[in-house]
Design an enzyme around this catalytic site. Structure first.
Site, PDB file in Angstrom:
ATOM      1  N   GLU A 120     -15.563  -3.385  12.350  1.00  0.00           N
ATOM      2  CA  GLU A 120     -14.303  -2.687  12.587  1.00  0.00           C
ATOM      3  C   GLU A 120     -14.543  -1.529  13.564  1.00  0.00           C
ATOM      4  OE1 GLU A 120     -10.520  -1.299   9.876  1.00  0.00           O
ATOM      5  OE2 GLU A 120     -12.460  -0.395   9.432  1.00  0.00           O
TER       6      GLU A 120
ATOM      7  N   GLU B 249     -10.533   1.739  -0.247  1.00  0.00           N
ATOM      8  CA  GLU B 249     -11.406   2.219   0.821  1.00  0.00           C
ATOM      9  C   GLU B 249     -11.319   3.734   0.966  1.00  0.00           C
ATOM     10  OE1 GLU B 249     -12.400   1.478   5.559  1.00  0.00           O
ATOM     11  OE2 GLU B 249     -10.367   1.109   4.811  1.00  0.00           O
TER      12      GLU B 249
END
Length: 279
Positions: free
Chosen positions: A246, A143
């Protein structure tokens, strides 16, 4: 319409962690993700998933120091043994939770060092970890994270993440494309979705409003438009991943997460505009 997973590390903050599974299911989620499972027995987490009809779609490998001062070990020279032990532990949890993906955090570039100086160990660690994960059919994810939220984080850009995947050469190593981080670092998010989703190397998406990291219907990103782009591109290339929610709810009080889900309940997602000829 995309498939959304509740991030239980951020959503339902007024509840004890184990009670968040039921809350997510009650709000209509069919999948969950979270940062770390290791404070809880894997069998307890698996029982919560089963009891609420939920699928575990993502969690992180151990980040290093338990005090939170480290953000992964993959790019840290001299920590190879600890990195390998963490991957083994994550794979044990993934087996128990039937989770297909593990995010491997890159780590922080040490003061006095550079990304170029540590990339070789990063690639070496990932090559080993991907081979281990392949034995049980798991994907590992990288990520890119913005350095405003996490200063000195090793991996910040989509093109860098895809270049690393090329160097590693493992088919089960993919990108966790967080649109929040992407917008802060690079922008041009819709174009990047169109570029990278068809590559087969994006394993998971995540969303949050920019810049406050609240619900996706607030901020400078037009998520309704981006969801429509994702649907369009997914229909063309067969991408069938999840989108992790998120974000930090604007209302932290009891019921705040549920109250903030109007963006999801409305289903008011727009169609993307027609592509320009030759685009």
């Amino acid at each position: 319409m995309p498939r959304f997973a509740a991030n239980l590390s951020m959503l339902y903050p007024e509840l004890d962690f184990l009670d968040r599974f039921e809350a997510a299911a009650r709000d209509g989620f069919r999948a969950v993700e979270y940062l770390f499972p290791y404070a809880y027995p894997a069998l307890e987490l698996a029982a919560r998933l089963r009891a609420n009809g939920l699928q575990q779609v993502l969690f992180n490998a151990p980040p290093g120091n338990p005090d939170g001062s480290e953000r992964g070990l993959a790019s840290l020279p001299g920590r190879e043994a600890e990195f390998r032990a963490g991957i083994a532990r994550a794979l044990d949890y993934a087996q128990a939770l039937d989770c297909p993906r593990i995010h491997v955090m890159a780590g922080l570039v040490a003061h006095g060092s550079t990304r170029d100086a540590v990339q070789a160990i990063y690639v070496q660690n990932l090559r080993w970890a991907a081979a281990e994960a392949a034995k049980s059919g798991r994907d590992l994810l990288l990520e890119p994270i913005n350095t405003r939220d996490v200063p000195r984080f090793f991996l910040n850009r989509q093109d860098h993440a895809h270049a690393v995947i090329e160097l590693v050469g493992a088919p089960n190593l993919k990108v966790q494309m967080d649109l929040y981080h992407c917008q802060i670092v690079e922008g041009d998010v819709a174009t990047k979705i169109r570029k990278y989703l068809p590559s087969g190397r994006v394993g998971h998406l995540q969303i949050a409003g920019v810049p406050e990291r609240h619900e996706p219907d607030v901020g400078e990103l037009n998520h309704a438009y981006l969801f429509a782009v994702i649907d369009e591109v997914a229909a063309q290339c067969g991408w069938d991943g999840w989108i992790g929610c998120e974000y930090r709810p604007r209302q932290a009080a009891a019921g705040g997460t549920s109250a903030g889900l109007d963006w999801l309940r409305s289903g008011n997602f727009q169609d993307p505009p027609a592509r320009r000829p030759g685009a």
